[in-house]
Every structure is written in C-alpha cells, then in structure tokens.
Design an enzyme around this catalytic site. Structure first.
Site, PDB file in Angstrom:
ATOM      1  N   GLU A 106      85.843  36.587  54.423  1.00 24.37           N
ATOM      2  CA  GLU A 106      86.376  36.031  55.681  1.00 24.37           C
ATOM      3  C   GLU A 106      85.541  34.842  56.146  1.00 24.37           C
ATOM      4  O   GLU A 106      86.062  33.841  56.625  1.00 24.37           O
ATOM      5  CB  GLU A 106      86.429  37.118  56.754  1.00 24.37           C
ATOM      6  N   GLU A 126      88.051  46.467  53.349  1.00 24.73           N
ATOM      7  CA  GLU A 126      87.897  47.193  54.604  1.00 24.73           C
ATOM      8  C   GLU A 126      88.760  48.448  54.690  1.00 24.73           C
ATOM      9  O   GLU A 126      88.373  49.423  55.317  1.00 24.73           O
ATOM     10  CB  GLU A 126      88.216  46.280  55.785  1.00 24.73           C
TER      11      GLU A 126
HETATM   12  N1  T1G Z   1      76.665  46.727  55.088  1.00 17.66           N
HETATM   13  C1  T1G Z   1      75.469  47.353  55.066  1.00 17.66           C
HETATM   14  N2  T1G Z   1      74.854  47.774  53.926  1.00 17.66           N
HETATM   15  C2  T1G Z   1      75.501  47.530  52.780  1.00 17.66           C
HETATM   16  C3  T1G Z   1      76.753  46.889  52.716  1.00 17.66           C
HETATM   17  C4  T1G Z   1      77.331  46.467  53.952  1.00 17.66           C
HETATM   18  N3  T1G Z   1      78.501  45.828  53.995  1.00 17.66           N
HETATM   19  N4  T1G Z   1      77.129  46.809  51.415  1.00 17.66           N
HETATM   20  C5  T1G Z   1      76.146  47.382  50.702  1.00 17.66           C
HETATM   21  N5  T1G Z   1      75.177  47.817  51.501  1.00 17.66           N
HETATM   22  C6  T1G Z   1      73.926  48.460  51.092  1.00 17.66           C
HETATM   23  C7  T1G Z   1      74.170  49.748  50.336  1.00 17.66           C
HETATM   24  O1  T1G Z   1      74.315  50.823  51.245  1.00 17.66           O
HETATM   25  C8  T1G Z   1      72.901  49.850  49.519  1.00 17.66           C
HETATM   26  O2  T1G Z   1      71.872  50.298  50.397  1.00 17.66           O
HETATM   27  C9  T1G Z   1      72.600  48.395  49.168  1.00 17.66           C
HETATM   28  O3  T1G Z   1      73.284  47.608  50.160  1.00 17.66           O
HETATM   29  C10 T1G Z   1      73.095  48.017  47.798  1.00 17.66           C
HETATM   30  O4  T1G Z   1      74.473  48.370  47.765  1.00 17.66           O
HETATM   31  C11 T1G Z   1      84.741  42.384  59.905  1.00 17.66           C
HETATM   32  C12 T1G Z   1      84.544  44.963  59.235  1.00 17.66           C
HETATM   33  C13 T1G Z   1      78.703  44.640  47.635  1.00 17.66           C
HETATM   34  C14 T1G Z   1      79.908  45.642  45.689  1.00 17.66           C
HETATM   35  O5  T1G Z   1      83.025  47.159  52.127  1.00 17.66           O
HETATM   36  O6  T1G Z   1      81.048  47.382  47.934  1.00 17.66           O
HETATM   37  O7  T1G Z   1      83.292  43.321  56.442  1.00 17.66           O
HETATM   38  O8  T1G Z   1      71.331  52.460  49.219  1.00 17.66           O
HETATM   39  O9  T1G Z   1      74.190  50.020  45.905  1.00 17.66           O
HETATM   40  O10 T1G Z   1      76.258  48.503  43.487  1.00 17.66           O
HETATM   41  O11 T1G Z   1      86.329  42.400  58.206  1.00 17.66           O
HETATM   42  O12 T1G Z   1      77.578  47.297  48.037  1.00 17.66           O
HETATM   43  O13 T1G Z   1      70.012  50.365  48.723  1.00 17.66           O
HETATM   44  O14 T1G Z   1      69.805  51.490  50.967  1.00 17.66           O
HETATM   45  O15 T1G Z   1      76.492  49.292  46.687  1.00 17.66           O
HETATM   46  O16 T1G Z   1      75.397  46.073  43.665  1.00 17.66           O
HETATM   47  C15 T1G Z   1      83.264  45.172  53.961  1.00 17.66           C
HETATM   48  C16 T1G Z   1      80.580  47.227  50.673  1.00 17.66           C
HETATM   49  C17 T1G Z   1      82.445  45.677  55.100  1.00 17.66           C
HETATM   50  C18 T1G Z   1      81.487  46.007  50.751  1.00 17.66           C
HETATM   51  C19 T1G Z   1      77.409  45.714  45.822  1.00 17.66           C
HETATM   52  N6  T1G Z   1      82.448  45.097  52.783  1.00 17.66           N
HETATM   53  N7  T1G Z   1      79.585  47.075  49.642  1.00 17.66           N
HETATM   54  O17 T1G Z   1      77.355  46.865  45.020  1.00 17.66           O
HETATM   55  O18 T1G Z   1      74.975  47.668  45.475  1.00 17.66           O
HETATM   56  S1  T1G Z   1      83.403  45.865  56.560  1.00 17.66           S
HETATM   57  C20 T1G Z   1      82.382  46.152  51.944  1.00 17.66           C
HETATM   58  C21 T1G Z   1      79.920  47.203  48.325  1.00 17.66           C
HETATM   59  C22 T1G Z   1      83.781  44.267  56.987  1.00 17.66           C
HETATM   60  C23 T1G Z   1      84.952  42.684  58.449  1.00 17.66           C
HETATM   61  C24 T1G Z   1      84.786  44.103  58.068  1.00 17.66           C
HETATM   62  C25 T1G Z   1      78.782  47.096  47.352  1.00 17.66           C
HETATM   63  C26 T1G Z   1      78.724  45.746  46.634  1.00 17.66           C
HETATM   64  P1  T1G Z   1      70.672  51.215  49.786  1.00 17.66           P
HETATM   65  P2  T1G Z   1      75.096  48.949  46.412  1.00 17.66           P
HETATM   66  P3  T1G Z   1      75.976  47.283  44.299  1.00 17.66           P
END
Ligand code: T1G
Length: 694
Positions: A106, A126
């Site tokens: 976004e 999301e």
């Molecule tokens: N926020 C906070 N922490 C996050 C995070 C996030 N969005 N994504 C990952 N982490 C942390 C995760 O908990 C882990 O922490 C570390 O980063 C490594 O992640 C307004 C409302 C990007 C594909 O849904 O899919 O945007 O365990 O082990 O395997 O529209 O992380 O090390 O303490 O998963 O390399 C939308 C979620 C949010 C993407 C990378 N975004 N993340 O995978 O690493 S809502 C998502 C993932 C939003 C807006 C809306 C994956 C990854 P720790 P990981 P990875």
C-alpha cells in the site's frame, strides 16, 4: 546504532528515503513518523526533482506493525502516510525487494511509480489476519490492476512474484542491482523522462460487476463464518467511484473487522506459529542433516521421505522386502508427481528429488545417514528391535527418531547406547502436506538434538512444536479425551450427524465422525483395545458404537462405509447406523435425550480445553499457544478461533469450571476440573497471560 527508522540522503537532484526497521521493516509508528519527517526535510531542501524510496535489510515494508493492533492508534496512521506520499509534489518511486506485503504494498502504491528486483514478491494478505487492506489498498490496487486482479490478490492473500505483478500493473519495472543503486537509477530515470509517474488516485477503476458478484458468491460459500472476505469485496466495489469516498468506505470496513474475535484469533495464530520456535534448546547448535534415513515405506514413511526430498535432502528408504520397497518408491514418486501437478515443484526439481532417493532392503545402507526416522508399525517391540539395530549401524552423532504417534520415547531410547541422540519426530498424515511436526523430547535427549529436530522442520517447511513424553504427546492425548465426550453425547442421544454438523458450523473443517471415517475407524478401534487393560473401572466406555462399525468391517472411506456411506465422490448417510445406535443406547441403559447444537459444541470444546489445560499443567506443552498451534496445524481447528486455549479465554476459566461442575453431576469421573483451570478461575489469569514472554 541510531534508532532512527527513516533516513534521507541527497544525491544531486535526487533524494533517497531509506527505511531501516528490522526484522521486516514493519511500518510501526516510528517508521510512519519518519516518512512524514522525510517528506518535510525534502520539501525544506527544495532542490529535489525525484525521490527513491527503498528499505534496508532483507525486505521492503512487510506491512503494518501487527503488534500495534488492538492498541490505541498512534498518529500518523498508515492511510494518511500513503496519502501524503501520493499528494507530494515531487515524484516518488518505490523500489521493492523481498516481500512488500499489506501496508508495504500500500505504501508503494501510494508512490508515483514502482520498481522491483526480480526476486521481489508483493501481496495484500490482510484477509489472513481477519481484516482487509486498510491503507488504500482496496482503492489503489483496482485502479492499477483492475477489479479481478485486485480481488484475487486481496481475497487470497497470496504472494505475487515480481514478473506477475508487472503483468498485473502493480509495478512498472523490474530492475537488477543493489537496492540503493536501483532506487538512485529509478529516480534519475524519472528526471530523464524514462520512467513515467502518475498519482494512482487519478486512475479510474474499470467497472466489473460480474467479477464482484462472483467474488461475493465465492466468499459466502467458501468462508461462511468469516467477516472480512465479504468486507474486502464491498471495499473493492467502492473503488469504481470517487477516490476519497472509496477510502472512507474502506476505513469503515476495516474498522468493522479490526476489533472482531476472528481477527484476534487469526493474529494469535500468526504469531503463535512463530512463538513455538522459542524453546529452551533454542541456543543449542543443531547438527547438519543432509542424508535422512526413513525406515518403512508405508503411508507415513513414504510421506516423510517425500517431504524430505522436496526440501532438497537426500533420502535412504529402507523396507523389509523388495515388494514393499517398490511400493514405497512408487508412492513417493506419485506424491512428487502430485506436487508437480499442484504447481509446488517443477518437473526438473521432481527428477532431481528422485535422483536423491536411495532405496534398499539392507539397513546397513543407513551407516552414513545423519538422521534416521523410523516409521513402522506402532508396536513397541518392533521399534525397540529396530533402534537396537540402528544403534549398531549408524555413525556416531547420527540422530535416531521415531515417528510414533503416542509410544514412550524414553523406553525406545533405553535400548540404545545413545539415548541423548534419540527423540520423537511425530509427522501428521499426509506427511508431505501437513505442516505440523511434534518434536518429542525424551528425558535424555540432548539440546542439540532437539535443535536439530526444529532445524529439520524449518528445512521441510513445517512448524515444529516441542512436546514432552506421554501417551499421545500433545495432540493425540487431547484428541483421545474429547472424542470420548463425543461418544458420550451419541450414547446419550445426539446423532453422529448432528454432532458433525454442529461442529462444522462452529468452524471445524470436518466433524469427528467424518474425520474418523477419513482416517479409518480401525485406528480408534485398535487404540481402544490397546488401552482397554489400563482403562479405569469407573470410566464410562464410549466406544461400543464405533466398535460395532469396525467389527462389521465398516472402517470408513477406505471400506466404502463407516458412519457414512461412500460412493465415489458422493457421501451418504449410513442406513444401518440407527439400528446400532438404538441397540448400544439400550445396552448402555441410559434414556436418550435431545441436545442442542450449542450443547454439543460446549461439551466438545470444554472437554478439549480441559485436557489441553492438563497438558500445559503437566509440562507436555511449553505454553498454551503451543497447544493452539498443534490444533490449528494438525487437527483442523478453525483458524479464526485461534486454537482451543485462545478460544478458552473468550469463555473464561470461571465459566468453564462452572460448566465442568455441572457436567460432573452426570459423570464425575470424566468431568473433573483441571487444577490449572481452577487456579485461573480464582486468580483471573488467562492462557494469554501464560504465553507472555515465554
Ligand atoms: N508486524 C510485526 N511483526 C512482523 C510482521 C508484521 N507485519 N511480519 C513479520 N513480523 C515478525 C514475525 O513475527 C517474526 O518475529 C519476524 O518478523 C520475522 O517474520 C494497514 C493492516 C513478511 C513473509 O500480513 O507474512 O499491513 O518471531 O519469521 O519467514 O493494510 O513475516 O522473529 O520475533 O515470518 O522471512 C500485513 C506478515 C500486515 C505480512 C517474512 N502484512 N508477515 O517471512 O519471517 S496488516 C502481513 C509475513 C497490514 C494494512 C494492514 C512474513 C514475511 P520473531 P517471519 P519470514
């Protein structure tokens, strides 16, 4: 190191904005504030003709900071930041690497052009968190890529590779190079007129009512329990109109989803799958595993071998006869062909995987294996014999694992001279598809052996959960307990089909009777016979009906008949079931009574939660969230409910204790209040409290 999350670098008439917020550049409040400050700084400097926005580390912004969800919103909000970027008078090019997800994409769509490196992926996942793109994604994605593509992206949450994103119109260019250099070059191309820029909000979404109607029909059919998929469609529909009104529609839809129990459950699941890696042995050095031995080429052994091959490992498969070995190899080959058909691997990768498979009837072939997984009959004597042999054959440092689903790992380890190298690796069938792996730790299992089990799970793209030794470990121990509750419900008057339907309406993919038919009713039959000698006399026997089915040879789908009748892809009611129900209820001597669907769900879930609480209390699971992840990944528990103990917190310990005490009036032996639940009811502690910081 400065805790500044966003920096600006001026290179002649270009400004480079760099976001640096490890581990995934989540757009937390410091990043959002930093971006606003960066735009002010650039405006102040006055000499910039184009801006490159990129991220340090392994990925572009991976989304909003999910840890901020549920807390009071902190200004500036991400939608406003995206609008600020879009309204800025100097053109901004977002340069994407890694995974630009959710709020990350976004942010990029709020910019005036997007360039990605070839390995980049983008997505709007999301919906997997029970919400929807809330920073303009439902309005900008359709403007850039059309309604069908936007609906695909937003409803699937899938990761789209750069090349496909280019074809969709989500990005404008694909360029090789280091991120900062690509950003600098992109900005310079804007100045040279070689990279066109435009405000996404100025684009018009082509109407496509048919796509919207089809999408709404699909989500209502596929996700009848979920709120956010329908809200996603509604928000995308608004993108054909005025941009600002569309943003307002999106905001309202987002705020309707965010506080929901479903979103809380899905976010719990997201973090839970990561939290379970936090084990006491986390710092231990895992051993290298390149060659995996698998003993047994049956369903489980061939599934495990397939999973290891797909992960790039070499596999030595052992069976007792050439015929059994050939069957095992054929199953592996069929599994790999299935993976190719599902688009999970290419033909070349399938051929290479088969090239890494060695098959033999001679256990000596395991001499150089780094880790051996035994996957033969669930008979302790057979396993002990195999482990004693392996002890003499396998090299020093080789790890010996059993895939047993309930037997005592300590007893197996005791027949070897290397008990520290022995553990349980409990895969779930089909092992090349199910992501859950219970890593069962014996009293003498060495920390680096546990760490190796977790590293192997990661290599095999599975989620490992640490389990202690008891009958059934975490999942099957709890399963065995709540299936008794289901059998008592049926003996007391609930129909198996009503039980299945009630639980499927609760959100389970399948009710317990349908699951039993799928797995094979003979498994439960053999378990009941195995446990019969140790069954307490005061325990009510609930297995009579299922025993009758198995003794009639009706073991479910594989025999064409069980609780249901199977005719090809059709499933029908079993016309012979009611006679058995009546006969066994009469024998049980009770007076059958009616149960409401809520009664059924309450009893079933209270039973599951009770045994889950005991599993945590006994230290078989490290935390409540570990039990949740086991049930989400291995037992079809509805993900939007977060798992049995996350769900328990929505009921409350005091209410659960009250329920158990009322049920105990019918059966004081089965319905006992777990000590942990009693303590929670008195102290007000929740399972979520027990997960914190562990
Ligand atoms: N926020 C906070 N922490 C996050 C995070 C996030 N969005 N994504 C990952 N982490 C942390 C995760 O908990 C882990 O922490 C570390 O980063 C490594 O992640 C307004 C409302 C990007 C594909 O849904 O899919 O945007 O365990 O082990 O395997 O529209 O992380 O090390 O303490 O998963 O390399 C939308 C979620 C949010 C993407 C990378 N975004 N993340 O995978 O690493 S809502 C998502 C993932 C939003 C807006 C809306 C994956 C990854 P720790 P990981 P990875």
């Amino acid at each position: 190191m400065s805790d500044k999350k966003v920096s600006v670098e001026f290179v002649e008439d270009v400004a480079l904005i760099c976001i640096d917020n490890p581990p995934v550049n989540a757009s937390g409040v410091a990043v959002r504030q930093g971006l606003v400050a960066a735009l002010s700084e650039i405006k102040e400097a006055g000499r910039t003709k184009a801006i490159g926005l990129y991220c340090a580390g392994r990925t572009f912004v991976a989304g909003a900071d999910i840890t901020e969800f549920g807390k009071p919103p902190l200004e500036p909000l991400l939608p406003d930041v995206c609008n600020n970027l879009e309204d800025f008078e100097t053109p901004i090019v977002a340069v994407i690497h890694g995974t630009a997800m959710g709020g990350g994409l976004e942010t990029a769509m709020g910019c005036h052009a997007r360039v990605a490196v070839p390995t980049a992926k983008v997505g709007l996942p999301e919906v997997l968190l029970g919400v929807l793109p809330g920073a303009g994604g439902t309005q900008r994605a359709p403007r850039l890529s059309g309604i069908p593509n936007a609906l695909d992206l937003i409803l699937s949450g899938r990761h789209v590779p750069a090349k496909e994103a280019l074809e969709m119109g989500l990005i404008d260019r694909i360029e090789e190079g280091s991120i900062r250099e690509v950003a600098l070059a992109a900005a310079r191309n804007v100045i040279l007129g070689k990279l066109p820029t435009r405000r996404t909000c100025d684009l018009v979404t082509p109407r496509d009512d048919a796509a919207l109607e089809a999408a709404m029909a699909m989500v209502q059919k596929k996700h009848p329990h979920l709120i956010s998929p329908q809200k996603c469609v509604e928000a995308v529909a608004a993108s054909v109109g005025d941009f600002k009104q569309g943003l307002a529609t999106e905001r309202a839809a987002f705020m309707a989803c965010l506080p929901s129990a479903q979103s809380k459950g899905l976010i719990h699941a997201f973090f839970g799958e990561r939290a379970v890696a936090n084990i006491p042995e986390k710092k231990a050095q895992a051993r290298d595993v390149a060659v995996v031995g698998v003993i047994g080429g049956g369903t489980m052994g061939s599934g495990i071998a397939t999973s290891a091959l797909m992960a790039g490992l070499s596999v030595t498969l052992i069976e007792v006869t050439q015929e059994a070995l050939d069957r095992g190899v054929a199953t592996i080959s069929a599994n790999l062909d299935g993976a190719v058909k599902r688009g999970k691997m290419s033909d070349a990768k399938r051929d290479a995987a088969l090239g890494r498979l060695t098959a033999s009837t001679d256990m000596m072939t395991l001499a150089d294996a780094d880790l051996v997984i035994e996957a033969v009959f669930e008979k302790m004597e057979i396993k002990k014999d195999i482990f004693a042999k392996l002890d003499g054959i396998c090299k020093e440092g080789a790890i010996l694992a059993s895939n047993t689903s309930y037997l005592d790992i300590n007893e197996i380890a005791a027949v070897t001279k290397r008990p520290a190298d022995v553990l349980g690796l409990h895969f779930f069938s089909p092992a090349h598809i199910m992501k859950l792996l219970e890593v069962v730790v014996g009293t003498q299992t060495a920390p680096e052996v546990v760490a190796t089990g977790f590293a192997l799970a990661k290599t095999m793209r599975k989620v490992a959960v640490r389990a202690g030794v008891c009958d059934g470990f975490i999942g099957n121990r709890i399963l065995g307990h709540y299936l008794k509750a289901a059998s008592y419900l049926v003996l007391d008057g609930a129909h198996p089909y009503q039980v299945d339907n009630a639980l499927e309406r609760f959100g389970f993919a399948m009710g317990p009777h349908r699951v039993g038919d799928l797995a094979g009713l003979d498994i439960g039959y053999m378990t009941r016979k195995r446990l019969a000698p140790s069954r307490p006399t005061e325990e009510r026997y609930g297995g009579a009906i299922a025993d009758q089915l198995s003794e009639n040879g009706w073991n479910g789908r594989k025999t064409g008949k069980g609780y249901y009748v199977y005719d090809g892809r059709e499933t029908h009611e079993n016309p012979d079931l009611n006679v058995i129900l009546d006969a066994e209820r009469t024998k049980a001597g009770g007076a059958p009574r009616a149960f409401s669907d809520d009664d059924i769900v309450d009893r079933y879930m209270t039973a599951m939660i009770s045994e889950a609480a005991r599993v945590v209390e006994d230290g078989i699971a490290l935390r409540p969230v570990d039990v949740d992840v086991v049930f989400l990944m291995g037992y079809g528990f509805p993900r939007f409910r977060g798992g049995p103990l996350h769900y328990a917190d929505t009921i409350g310990a005091a209410a659960l204790v009250e329920r158990i005490e009322s049920y105990a009036k019918e059966d004081a032996h089965y319905w006992q209040v777990p000590a942990l639940l009693q303590q929670m009811a008195e102290s007000g502690r929740t399972f979520a409290d027990m997960n914190k910081g562990r």
